[in-house]
Design a protein around this motif. Structure first.
Motif, PDB file in Angstrom:
ATOM      1  N   THR A  37       0.863  -1.193   0.000  1.00 30.42           N
ATOM      2  CA  THR A  37       0.000   0.000   0.000  1.00 30.42           C
ATOM      3  C   THR A  37       0.896   1.240   0.000  1.00 30.42           C
ATOM      4  O   THR A  37       2.029   1.213   0.482  1.00 30.42           O
ATOM      5  CB  THR A  37      -0.917   0.039   1.226  1.00 30.42           C
ATOM      6  N   ARG A  38       0.385   2.305  -0.521  1.00 31.54           N
ATOM      7  CA  ARG A  38       1.093   3.600  -0.523  1.00 31.54           C
ATOM      8  C   ARG A  38       0.162   4.626   0.123  1.00 31.54           C
ATOM      9  O   ARG A  38      -0.927   4.875  -0.392  1.00 31.54           O
ATOM     10  CB  ARG A  38       1.470   4.015  -1.929  1.00 31.54           C
ATOM     11  N   LEU A  43      -1.507  -0.458  -3.547  1.00 32.18           N
ATOM     12  CA  LEU A  43      -0.663  -0.050  -4.656  1.00 32.18           C
ATOM     13  C   LEU A  43      -0.444  -1.187  -5.644  1.00 32.18           C
ATOM     14  O   LEU A  43      -0.757  -1.079  -6.829  1.00 32.18           O
ATOM     15  CB  LEU A  43       0.691   0.455  -4.132  1.00 32.18           C
ATOM     16  N   LYS A  53      10.841  -0.335  -2.185  1.00 35.45           N
ATOM     17  CA  LYS A  53       9.682   0.471  -1.777  1.00 35.45           C
ATOM     18  C   LYS A  53      10.153   1.861  -1.323  1.00 35.45           C
ATOM     19  O   LYS A  53      11.278   2.025  -0.848  1.00 35.45           O
ATOM     20  CB  LYS A  53       8.897  -0.205  -0.665  1.00 35.45           C
ATOM     21  N   VAL A  57       6.578   5.785   2.817  1.00 34.11           N
ATOM     22  CA  VAL A  57       5.381   5.975   1.983  1.00 34.11           C
ATOM     23  C   VAL A  57       4.731   4.619   1.673  1.00 34.11           C
ATOM     24  O   VAL A  57       3.525   4.432   1.863  1.00 34.11           O
ATOM     25  CB  VAL A  57       5.730   6.731   0.685  1.00 34.11           C
ATOM     26  N   ASP A  58       5.569   3.681   1.182  1.00 34.86           N
ATOM     27  CA  ASP A  58       5.062   2.341   0.856  1.00 34.86           C
ATOM     28  C   ASP A  58       5.156   1.452   2.092  1.00 34.86           C
ATOM     29  O   ASP A  58       6.093   1.558   2.893  1.00 34.86           O
ATOM     30  CB  ASP A  58       5.861   1.722  -0.282  1.00 34.86           C
ATOM     31  N   ARG A  59       4.199   0.517   2.168  1.00 32.21           N
ATOM     32  CA  ARG A  59       4.157  -0.367   3.336  1.00 32.21           C
ATOM     33  C   ARG A  59       3.677  -1.759   2.897  1.00 32.21           C
ATOM     34  O   ARG A  59       2.755  -1.880   2.091  1.00 32.21           O
ATOM     35  CB  ARG A  59       3.206   0.208   4.386  1.00 32.21           C
TER      36      ARG A  59
END
Length: 324
Positions: A37-38, A43, A53, A57-59
């Motif tokens: 996810t972002r 995402l 990543k 921000v990205d996870r």
């Protein structure tokens, strides 16, 4: 020292940057998938390989296994069509095919699959009687797999197989079933014993039949050999007689040949003719023809008288007329 203190903050910054950079590099193993996810929004899905990543921000929100998984559920109480309560435990083989749906489609997938399996099992068993339930495992497994696969498809899950491990009827029904099975085993044992005795009698009769056939065949062969021996004896006897006749004829022919080679005179021929006449006179002929050449022989009258005295009175002596 001043230079060292001046450099330390930058070194710390570089180390922190390297740590952050290293944490952003991810290696996804085979048969695994990461849901990314972002800023809290879906995402993408990472498959196997090296991934990067964006920091902060990205996870990675879900680490999903793409292998086939097995879940064993505890026994569930079910009621058959003929109102018999039993316990059935089942095993479900499933595989995650869509990590996004698996992550966002349902809150607790395993609990959902367990409840769905129990509900589906009760519905199917409720349409079957006890005997059908015990003898229709394949039918139940196939129907449950189809229903579960259809229900779990929106969750990104594919149900490959469903197996019923144990079907446990009530105790009294189990005892009745055991008695029935014991009676069935005894019945089969009796049938097998009767079949064995039947086969034994058949084998004895077959042995006697074969023995009688062999005895008859031996007698037949003996008769054939005896007849063949008699036939060969007669053939040998006939051949001996034929050979004897042949030898007599050969001796006669040899005698005639020797006489012809010796060129006998008229006197010898006359004596031989007289011997032949004497042999003929000793027979039972009623009429004797005397060659004219023998009329002059001195003993002719006595021979003729003997013939007339011993043979038929009607016998006559015919005189042959000499050729001119």
């Amino acid at each position: 020292m001043d230079i060292l203190f001046a450099i330390l903050p930058w070194v710390a910054i570089v180390i922190v940057a390297l740590i952050i950079f290293g944490s952003c590099i991810k290696i996804v193993p085979q048969s695994r998938a990461y849901v990314i996810t972002r800023l809290g929004r879906f995402l993408t899905v990472w498959d196997e390989g090296v991934k990067f990543k964006v920091p902060f921000v990205d996870r990675i929100v879900k680490n999903v296994s793409l292998k086939e998984q097995v879940v064993d559920f505890a026994p569930q109480p079910v009621i058959t069509k003929d109102n018999v309560t039993m316990q059935i435990d089942s095993v479900v083989y499933f595989q995650i095919t869509d990590p996004k749906l698996y992550t966002y489609g349902i809150e607790n997938p395993m609990s959902a699959i367990e409840n769905l399996t129990a509900t589906t099992l009760r519905n199917i068993i409720g349409d079957l009687e006890l005997d059908q339930t015990l003898t229709s495992r394949d039918h139940i497994n196939t129907k449950m797999r189809a229903l579960l696969d259809e229900a779990t498809d929106p969750w990104g899950i594919k149900v490959n197989r469903v197996e019923l491990k144990n079907i446990m009827p009530p105790r009294d029904i189990q005892e009745s079933m055991e008695k029935q099975m014991r009676a069935e085993r005894e019945r089969r044992e009796s049938i097998l014993q009767a079949e064995g005795q039947k086969q034994s009698q058949i084998l004895v009769a077959e042995g006697e039949k074969q023995s009688a056939i062999l005895r008859a065949d031996a007698a037949k062969q003996a008769a054939i050999l005896q007849a063949e021996g008699a036939k060969q004896a007669k053939i040998l006897e006939a051949e001996a007689e034929a050979e004897a006749i042949l030898k007599v004829q050969q001796a006669t022919a040899d005698a005639i040949r020797l006489i012809n080679e010796a060129a006998p005179g008229q006197g010898v021929l006359t004596i031989k003719a007289l011997e032949a006449f004497t042999a003929a006179a000793n027979g039972k002929a009623t009429k004797i023809i005397i060659p004219s050449e023998l009329q002059g022989i001195a003993g002719l009258a006595a021979a003729a008288k003997t013939v007339f005295d011993t043979e038929d009175p009607k016998a006559t002596i015919t005189k042959t007329v000499p050729r001119q």
